[in-house]
Structure formats: structure tokens, C-alpha cells
Design a protein around this motif. Sequence first.
Motif, PDB file in Angstrom:
ATOM      1  N   TRP A 276       2.469 -16.474 -77.176  1.00 60.86           N
ATOM      2  CA  TRP A 276       1.424 -16.629 -76.153  1.00 60.86           C
ATOM      3  C   TRP A 276       1.795 -17.791 -75.227  1.00 60.86           C
ATOM      4  O   TRP A 276       1.536 -17.748 -74.027  1.00 60.86           O
ATOM      5  CB  TRP A 276       0.049 -16.826 -76.801  1.00 60.86           C
TER       6      TRP A 276
ATOM      7  N   VAL B 203     -12.631  -8.947 -65.300  1.00 64.19           N
ATOM      8  CA  VAL B 203     -11.383  -8.735 -66.045  1.00 64.19           C
ATOM      9  C   VAL B 203     -10.192  -9.078 -65.160  1.00 64.19           C
ATOM     10  O   VAL B 203      -9.275  -9.794 -65.573  1.00 64.19           O
ATOM     11  CB  VAL B 203     -11.287  -7.286 -66.577  1.00 64.19           C
TER      12      VAL B 203
ATOM     13  N   THR C 244      -9.977 -12.832 -64.650  1.00 63.98           N
ATOM     14  CA  THR C 244      -9.559 -13.531 -65.871  1.00 63.98           C
ATOM     15  C   THR C 244      -8.078 -13.273 -66.153  1.00 63.98           C
ATOM     16  O   THR C 244      -7.347 -14.179 -66.545  1.00 63.98           O
ATOM     17  CB  THR C 244     -10.424 -13.086 -67.072  1.00 63.98           C
ATOM     18  N   LEU C 245      -7.667 -12.039 -65.919  1.00 68.33           N
ATOM     19  CA  LEU C 245      -6.254 -11.710 -66.130  1.00 68.33           C
ATOM     20  C   LEU C 245      -5.378 -12.598 -65.245  1.00 68.33           C
ATOM     21  O   LEU C 245      -4.392 -13.182 -65.722  1.00 68.33           O
ATOM     22  CB  LEU C 245      -6.000 -10.221 -65.815  1.00 68.33           C
TER      23      LEU C 245
ATOM     24  N   GLY D 280      -5.519  -9.363 -74.334  1.00 69.18           N
ATOM     25  CA  GLY D 280      -5.391 -10.787 -74.022  1.00 69.18           C
ATOM     26  C   GLY D 280      -6.428 -11.251 -73.016  1.00 69.18           C
ATOM     27  O   GLY D 280      -6.509 -12.430 -72.713  1.00 69.18           O
ATOM     28  N   VAL D 281      -7.214 -10.285 -72.490  1.00 70.85           N
ATOM     29  CA  VAL D 281      -8.226 -10.636 -71.496  1.00 70.85           C
ATOM     30  C   VAL D 281      -9.620 -10.244 -72.002  1.00 70.85           C
ATOM     31  O   VAL D 281     -10.441 -11.102 -72.286  1.00 70.85           O
ATOM     32  CB  VAL D 281      -7.915  -9.983 -70.134  1.00 70.85           C
TER      33      VAL D 281
ATOM     34  N   GLN E 257     -12.058 -20.828 -75.775  1.00 74.98           N
ATOM     35  CA  GLN E 257     -11.726 -21.372 -74.463  1.00 74.98           C
ATOM     36  C   GLN E 257     -10.630 -20.552 -73.766  1.00 74.98           C
ATOM     37  O   GLN E 257     -10.709 -20.267 -72.577  1.00 74.98           O
ATOM     38  CB  GLN E 257     -11.251 -22.814 -74.650  1.00 74.98           C
ATOM     39  N   LEU E 258      -9.637 -20.148 -74.542  1.00 81.24           N
ATOM     40  CA  LEU E 258      -8.508 -19.417 -73.952  1.00 81.24           C
ATOM     41  C   LEU E 258      -8.846 -17.954 -73.657  1.00 81.24           C
ATOM     42  O   LEU E 258      -8.190 -17.308 -72.849  1.00 81.24           O
ATOM     43  CB  LEU E 258      -7.295 -19.475 -74.877  1.00 81.24           C
ATOM     44  N   PHE E 259      -9.850 -17.432 -74.365  1.00 81.95           N
ATOM     45  CA  PHE E 259     -10.208 -16.020 -74.197  1.00 81.95           C
ATOM     46  C   PHE E 259     -11.712 -15.900 -73.964  1.00 81.95           C
ATOM     47  O   PHE E 259     -12.460 -15.431 -74.810  1.00 81.95           O
ATOM     48  CB  PHE E 259      -9.774 -15.217 -75.429  1.00 81.95           C
ATOM     49  N   PRO E 260     -12.143 -16.337 -72.789  1.00 81.51           N
ATOM     50  CA  PRO E 260     -13.590 -16.454 -72.558  1.00 81.51           C
ATOM     51  C   PRO E 260     -14.335 -15.113 -72.594  1.00 81.51           C
ATOM     52  O   PRO E 260     -15.540 -15.110 -72.792  1.00 81.51           O
ATOM     53  CB  PRO E 260     -13.665 -17.093 -71.157  1.00 81.51           C
ATOM     54  N   LEU E 261     -13.641 -14.010 -72.411  1.00 83.17           N
ATOM     55  CA  LEU E 261     -14.352 -12.724 -72.416  1.00 83.17           C
ATOM     56  C   LEU E 261     -14.528 -12.145 -73.822  1.00 83.17           C
ATOM     57  O   LEU E 261     -15.008 -11.031 -73.974  1.00 83.17           O
ATOM     58  CB  LEU E 261     -13.638 -11.712 -71.515  1.00 83.17           C
TER      59      LEU E 261
ATOM     60  N   LEU F  42      -4.642 -23.189 -83.091  1.00 79.24           N
ATOM     61  CA  LEU F  42      -4.565 -21.729 -83.074  1.00 79.24           C
ATOM     62  C   LEU F  42      -3.127 -21.288 -82.766  1.00 79.24           C
ATOM     63  O   LEU F  42      -2.518 -21.801 -81.827  1.00 79.24           O
ATOM     64  CB  LEU F  42      -5.519 -21.173 -82.004  1.00 79.24           C
TER      65      LEU F  42
ATOM     66  N   GLU G 296     -10.651 -23.484 -79.542  1.00 80.66           N
ATOM     67  CA  GLU G 296      -9.496 -23.164 -78.687  1.00 80.66           C
ATOM     68  C   GLU G 296      -9.484 -21.684 -78.332  1.00 80.66           C
ATOM     69  O   GLU G 296      -9.251 -21.309 -77.183  1.00 80.66           O
ATOM     70  CB  GLU G 296      -8.189 -23.526 -79.426  1.00 80.66           C
ATOM     71  N   ALA G 297      -9.757 -20.847 -79.320  1.00 83.73           N
ATOM     72  CA  ALA G 297      -9.733 -19.398 -79.090  1.00 83.73           C
ATOM     73  C   ALA G 297     -10.774 -19.000 -78.059  1.00 83.73           C
ATOM     74  O   ALA G 297     -10.515 -18.222 -77.138  1.00 83.73           O
ATOM     75  CB  ALA G 297      -9.968 -18.655 -80.397  1.00 83.73           C
TER      76      ALA G 297
ATOM     77  N   TRP H  94      -6.086 -15.456 -63.976  1.00 84.35           N
ATOM     78  CA  TRP H  94      -6.184 -16.839 -64.478  1.00 84.35           C
ATOM     79  C   TRP H  94      -5.249 -17.056 -65.662  1.00 84.35           C
ATOM     80  O   TRP H  94      -4.541 -18.071 -65.735  1.00 84.35           O
ATOM     81  CB  TRP H  94      -7.642 -17.107 -64.861  1.00 84.35           C
ATOM     82  N   THR H  95      -5.191 -16.061 -66.591  1.00 78.23           N
ATOM     83  CA  THR H  95      -4.346 -16.248 -67.783  1.00 78.23           C
ATOM     84  C   THR H  95      -2.858 -16.283 -67.430  1.00 78.23           C
ATOM     85  O   THR H  95      -2.038 -16.683 -68.253  1.00 78.23           O
ATOM     86  CB  THR H  95      -4.549 -15.140 -68.838  1.00 78.23           C
TER      87      THR H  95
ATOM     88  N   ARG I 256       4.321 -16.273 -72.955  1.00 82.55           N
ATOM     89  CA  ARG I 256       3.708 -15.479 -71.886  1.00 82.55           C
ATOM     90  C   ARG I 256       3.387 -16.370 -70.687  1.00 82.55           C
ATOM     91  O   ARG I 256       3.669 -16.011 -69.534  1.00 82.55           O
ATOM     92  CB  ARG I 256       2.439 -14.818 -72.435  1.00 82.55           C
TER      93      ARG I 256
ATOM     94  N   TYR J  20      -3.956 -22.153 -66.633  1.00 85.20           N
ATOM     95  CA  TYR J  20      -4.039 -21.581 -67.976  1.00 85.20           C
ATOM     96  C   TYR J  20      -2.872 -22.052 -68.833  1.00 85.20           C
ATOM     97  O   TYR J  20      -3.024 -22.340 -70.009  1.00 85.20           O
ATOM     98  CB  TYR J  20      -4.046 -20.048 -67.887  1.00 85.20           C
TER      99      TYR J  20
ATOM    100  N   LEU K  14      -3.637 -25.384 -70.259  1.00 85.72           N
ATOM    101  CA  LEU K  14      -4.638 -25.241 -71.321  1.00 85.72           C
ATOM    102  C   LEU K  14      -3.998 -24.664 -72.591  1.00 85.72           C
ATOM    103  O   LEU K  14      -4.223 -25.137 -73.705  1.00 85.72           O
ATOM    104  CB  LEU K  14      -5.729 -24.296 -70.804  1.00 85.72           C
TER     105      LEU K  14
END
Lengths: 480, 505
Positions: free
Chosen positions: B421, B39, B42-43, A103-104, A138-142, B61, A135-136, B45-46, B424, B51, B54
Motif C-alpha cells: 500500500w 468515490v 476519494t480515489l 481501496g476506496v 483515516q486512510l479509508f474514510p469510506l 496497520l 489509522e485504517a 485523493w488516495t 501504491r 495521501y 498520511l
Amino acid sequence: MSTIDKKQAEEFIESVITQYEEKTYKDRKTHIEVVEPGQEKCAVKSNRKSRPGVITMRGCAYAGAKGVVWGPIKDIINVSHGPVGCGQYSWSSRRNYYNGTTGVDSFGTMQFTSDFQEKDIVFGGDAMLRELLREANQLFPLNRGLSVLSECPIGLIGDDIEAVSREISKEIGKPVIPCRCEGFRGVSQSLGHHIANDTIRDWIYEKDLEGQKFEKGPYDVALIGDYNIGGDIWSSRKILEDMGLNLVAQSTGDSTFSELANVAQAKVVLIHCYRSMNYISRYIEEKYNVPWLEFNFFGPTQIIKSMRKIAEMFDDKIKEKTEKVIAEKYQPYFDKIVSKFKPRLEGKKAMLFVGGLRPRHTMPAFHDLGVEIMLTGYEFAHGDDYQRTLEYVNETTIIVDDMSEFEMDNFLEKYKPDLFGSGIKEKYQTQKSGIPFRQMHSWDYSGPYHGVEGFAVFARDMDMAINGSVWKNIKAPWKA
Amino acid sequence: MSKDIKIKDHITLFNDERFSEMFDRKRELYENAATKEEVAKTLEWTLGEEYKDLNFKREHLVINPLKSCQPLGALYAAIGIDDTMPYVHGSQGCAAYFRSHFCRHFKEPFPAVSDSMTEDAAVFGGHNNMYVGLDNVYKLYKPGMVAICTSCMSEVIGDDLNNFVKNAKEQGKIPADFPTAYAHTPSFVGSHINGYDNMMLSLVSQIGEKTGEVKDRINVILGFDTYIGNFREIKRILGLFGVDYILISDPSYNLDSPTDGHYKMFNGGTKLEDLKDAPNSKATLLLQKYSTAKTREYMEKEWGHPVKVVNPFGIKGSDDLMMAIAELTGKEIPTEIENERGRFIDAIGDSYFWVHGKSFSLNADPDYAIGLTRFVMELGGDIKHVLLTNGSKDWEAEIKGILAEYPQGKDAEVYANKDMWHFRSLLATDPSDFIIGNTFAKYLMRDTGIPLIRIGFPLFDRQFLHRYPTIGYMGGLNLLNWIVNTILDETDRKTMYTTSYDVIR
């Protein structure tokens, strides 16, 4: 001594397939052959349509492209494009292990879908796909890229996923790969592998996309066609490293976009699953002049043979190192495993029916443990796979292409093997028949089975299956 | 004796340093991986509020949804009919996926055929596939009936099942009087619960024969309920009542068959003659609402007998179930059932203080979500989030009504059409003490650290849970067991190195 008698087996097969309707009978007759050791040609017909209504064990092109080739690449987002089901049923079910933060920076065990609705069928899904990819990202920038894996409706309604992919790729500066792997294409998973290979060719190599830069050396190899079921590719990688080789890329188990691009940068491409990735190795040989080599890391005989074959591609330093590690580490370890399990398995008889590689590749590992193979067959092999199977035939063996459940039931009932190795759909009915079973796609939630450590797990598991106490308790004591 | 060799499999093998070094090297040199800092950042942030906003803005999606497609549900309805072969008209991969999905949940074989449509069928239609398919099914597996559903391909090209079946009979592929039920089940409409409903509707409307005679008997339909124990439990309850009944679709034979050395494809289920006779029962009892909506409408209209829906979970739900049976049949509620109620209340009395005041978030199919939500509140648990992917407006209104009846529901948030998601984000920003959900909710447990109580479908990673009943008082005892004892396991884990690591709880 073989358990299977060729003439009797042929008569039995005839008695089974005559029960089909006429066209199906004629078709199935060409898909089954009883072969002898030393036989030079295998006449089994393959890669043909399954007959309707027989309960084939096969899946579809989407399963081959998503489940096998694209799915395991961990740092890209694989979008199952179409209705919700296909992505849902293939979610986390193949056990392609990977290291990373889900997810990251890794997405292997996630289900991304466009969840098509009726309006999308009517008006088309391209506009929605465009927004969805944004969207994908943006939500998963890595993420290091995205793929669009088409399900049946996409090809039928005429969406232009290539145009959308090109546009979004340009916009976000990352590869977006459209893959037309609709389930109705072709006859099995196999065309899905091929289509997926072609998308790697067209959207990565033909566009000269690059992976992480690395310092090149004479011993750089790439390992492809290993999907890291239960950690397979990791134990294989260990062997290659022990030989002194430098693995610069692996695909597609625990793989990354960077490694996929760098496969072509290796000195040699080593391919485990020939069926699902030979297309790309042939292409790389042609375009980059990088040779490829098939190998087999199941069981001592083939592991050692393969190590030597691989070492032959390199200089004496590698050859010496290979011999040293075999003599000092591997052979003694294999001896220990074999001496523990062979006495428990010698003389047992197994049947196999798996995908496109394992029906032949695992045969020698069974032989190393004294287990005879009575029957083997493939869901989605081609002629070259059947030809390659003969190399491994040690005893009279029934070879079946695209075995139906009806045939399977009859073979199990007639020959009562000590073990049947196949898939989840076949597992429970085999066990109801009192016959031990191992899933040979997913390693039955175990693994690895590749490599040195993998052989130990394989031997342990086959012993556990064949000699499980429960199979001695099938009959109630009051029933004679 | 030589020392036994220790074999490590994937569970421990890759923790060895020689592997972790290899992994680090691969990541550093070849993966083009993000840095550890990136990582970590970002983790974090999610898992945050920004997030979440967003994430909830996402319109197209869908990530980790909680639903499957229609034909899966259709096959489930079909497998509960005796001697019946479920049949998928479409690409063969669909049937392979449905069968695998069910096998992984039930740990049972799941027979179903496909007629393997490919490119040529896309051009010319799938009729030839169906003719050969029906011919083979009839010859090879000798079923008493075939129950046909569709998957995407045949729906998109507009195949007409009614015509195909008629032609197959005219051409002699199957006898003219061979029972067939067929349902259009497009995967791009609704979810598996609608597929169940569509196939159930086809079964009762195409096979059922209304004679005008009304029999002193009720029909019972469980809906898309994957707890095999429930089918046996309802039969036991009806047995205690001494009621004559037809259980329409009973998968407890085909999906819980004995291992005795002989595999049988057809092991039992609702008898064809019972299915035929079902319209002549005096009433029908439905134990799910959202997976039987069309069927209910048809029965009310065409059969003209009382159709009652109950949600048979927990105290109130089980009370409703017993009273509904009594009402529809005119029978007294048996003393044995009253005693079971007493035992259930007794068990709750002994244990509810472990649940009271703790907070729960749930995901499930619509009917289960309602039943579990109410039961948790009956135990004194607070509801935090209820999130579904296949909920409807009606469902949302119903559950909000139930939440409003209990103080434990006052802070609950309800989402009818979100995915895991979204869940989450919700759990990361506004955590509950426990999650109730299916196997895939273990990813939520990993990402948020909130313990999971496994109830629902699919359950791939635990054995046997589906064998137990969840309905009625005795089923309620199982739900109570899973909820309370997961809380106690968690309490042990939390207190292991403190003085609160009690022996008596």
C-alpha cells in the motif's frame, strides 16, 4: 445399479483404517458409513477433533470466520489481528467477487494485518490495535465499519479486543466488531462460522444497528449463506428477481454492512449454505419473527424444486410468475444444456469431498447430467448435515467425515472415479494419479455454478474435466 | 444440426446489461454506498501526495505486505529432503494454509502434517498431540525422516520440541534411531526466509555428523528459491564443472513430479546419508544470503570450512557464481559455460535497447531484490523504487552500495520494511515505466496502470514460470526474456492503432 457394493466397501474401509494407531482407528471407524438410497438415519459421527498426524484437509476457526463469513463483506475493513501469515494465506484466495472500487469504497481483496511481533506477544497488542484501527479509518474514510479477526496468539495472551473495539467504535462512530476466531478454537472452520455469526448477532442485531432505509414491500427477501464464488450470488439473485421477489439484502458475498443489518428487515430469509449461517437465521426468526428457508440452486432439478418451495411462501402472483419463468425460460434452457452434456457424462462416476454444504448440494446437479456419486463427505459438517445428505442419495454411497489424505488416497486407488471434486490441496495429487479433478471450493477459477447460467458453466466444466484429452495420455505408449 | 449453445462464465457473463442493471439497483437502494462523486474524489485523493504522506505516517496497520510467516519457509526447506515428512506442531489451520499457498504457486501437491492442537493443548501443552501425531505419521506415511516446525500456538505456550521428540522416542511412538529435525519457527519473528534458515540450520546441525575427514566435494544451498528450474540448473552447471557436490534441500523432485497415473508422496531430494555427510565437504556455496544467515554462521563456526555466498543473477552474479565454483573446487571454468556466457551476452546485445532508459520499480524477497536490481541496471534500466517488507538494515546497506555502482541507480529509493500500500502511493506519485514483482503486484498494475513483469513468489496467476531457471547465464536468459518481451508486448499494446505498430522489433 450402484457401483459401490456395501459389504465389499465396508471390508475395504476396515482394511484401510486398521493401519492407524489404535485410538485413531477407533475414532475413524465412527466417521465413515456406507449408506443406501432410502436409508433414514446416518450414523456418521462429525464435528469431532481431527487426529494428529493424519493430514486432515480441514482448516481452522479463523479460516471459517475470516475466509467465509466476514471476509466477503466488501465495505468493511477486516483486520487479521496477529502475525502476518493467516491474513497472507487467505488473501484473495476465495474468489468472493464484489462490485466496487478496491481501496476506496471496497476492501475485499486487501490484506489488513497487525503483523504481530515478539514485543506484542510479550506486552500485548491492545494499544497497538487501538492506533491501528484509527489509522485504517483515516486512510479509508469510506469504510462502513471494521472487524478485528483474532489469530491464535490473541486468545493465548489475553488481549481485550472487545474493550478496544468498543472504544474505537464510539470514537469514530462506526461499528468495530471484535471476533474471537483464534485458530485453535474448535475442531475446524465450522466453529469460526458460528463465532462469526454470533458476532453479527451481538454487535449488529443486539445493538439494533440499521442499514440503508428502503421502501418495504410484500416480496422482500434476504439471501444469506452465499459467498459469491465466481459470481454465484449474482446468478442466484437473478432467479429470485425473475420470480418477482425483491432482494433487499444479501450476505455475505458482495455484501455490505447495510445489507447485513437489513437481513432482518426481509419477509423471508433464504439460506443457501445452511452450515455456515443457520445460526443467524435461527436467531433472526426468534428475535424478529422472520421465517427462513433452505434452498438449493445447483442444477435443474433442485433449482426448479427450490423455486417452487420459495414461491409457496408468497401469493399467487409470485407462484404464477415462477411457473411462467420456469416453463418459458429455464426449462427449455436446461433441456438444451442437458442434451448437450448428458450424452458425454452419462454413467460417469464421481467422488466429492468439500466443506459443509456442497458435498450434498451438488449431488443432484451431477445426477441431472447422469453422473453417479460413489463417495461424498464433508470437512466440517455436523450431524444435521449428514442427515440432510440422505435426501440426495441415489445409489449406494460411501459417506466420510473429515477424510484424511491417507483415506482419500486409498479410496481413489481402489475405486478410480472418473472425477474427484475437492480442494486445492487435493487437486494435484489426484491428477498425478491420472484422475480428473475439479476444485469444488473455488470452482477452479471458473463459475458461477449457482443458478441457471451457473448450471451451464458447471456442466461445461465437468465435461471439460472428465473428458479432457490429457487424461488419455497418462501412460507412455511403450508401457503396456 | 442444432446451433451449439454459447456458455458464458464469470469472465463475460456479468457484463450483460441485465446484470449491470441489477448491480446498479442494488448499489442505489440497499448498499448505503458512497456516491459516485465521493468515490471518484476519494480515489483521486488516495493517489496523491497528501495521501502518500498520511500513508507513510502509518505505524501499526500493515496493508498488503510482501512477506509470509516462518513455518512456510521451514516447510520449503524440509520438502527438499528425500523421504521426509514436513510436520507442523500447532493449530491445524496453519498447515492447511501453508499447503494451499504452495499448491497455488507450484501447481503441485505439498504433503505436510499438523498435530491439530486445540483448546486443551493450550492449557496442558501440545506434547500429547505430538506423540499421537508422530505415531500416525510413522505408521501411515512411512517417511525416512520427520522435519518438525512450530506455528504460533505452540510458540506462545512455550512447547519444547527437543523434549517432546525425546519423549516420543522413549515412549516408542517412533523408533529411537528415527531421524528427526526440529526447528522453532515463531510466526511473530521475521518472515518465511527466516523460517527457511531456521529449518536449514536444524537439518544440517541435527542430522549432519562431522567425522573429521574432509571430502573433495562441496555443499550447495539455494535458499528460499521457488524457481524449481534453478535446482536443475545448478546441478547441470556443477555437472559441467565435473564437481562432486551435495545440494542441501532439493525440492525439484517433490515439487515437480511426473503425472504417470500413480501419486507418490516422496519423490526424491537430498538423500539422508548426504545430509549426514554434508559437514565433511570441503566447502559450502550459498546462493542466497538473507535466507541462510544463521546456517552460514553455524557452518563457519562448527564445520570450519570455507562458506561462500554469491548472488547468482544477471551477468555479474553469474560470473561470481562460476568463479566461486572454480575457486572452491579448484576446477577450471568449462568452455561450455564460457559459451553460455557468450550467448547470454549476445542476447543482451540484441535486445538491451528496449530496456535502456526505461525505469523499473521492484518488490521481491531480499536476495532476489538485489539480483534483479543489478541485472536491470546491467541492461541499462533505471531503478526507481525497491520496496521490501522483509528487508533488514544489512540488506538496505548492501543494495544501496550496489545502486551506487551504476548510473542507473543514482535516483533509486530503497524501502526495507514497507508494504504494497506504501508502494501504491510511491508508484502513483512517482511512477516508473514497469513494475517487477509477484502476483499481488497486479493490484498495483490495476491501480496505477503500470505494466507488471512477473518475477518472484508467489506467482498464482500464471502457469509454469516457476519451472524455469533464473540463475546463471541460462537462467539470466529467462529473466531477459520476461523483461524484454513484456516491454515489447506493452509496446504493441500502446502502438496498436498507430503507424509504429511494427512487425520487426
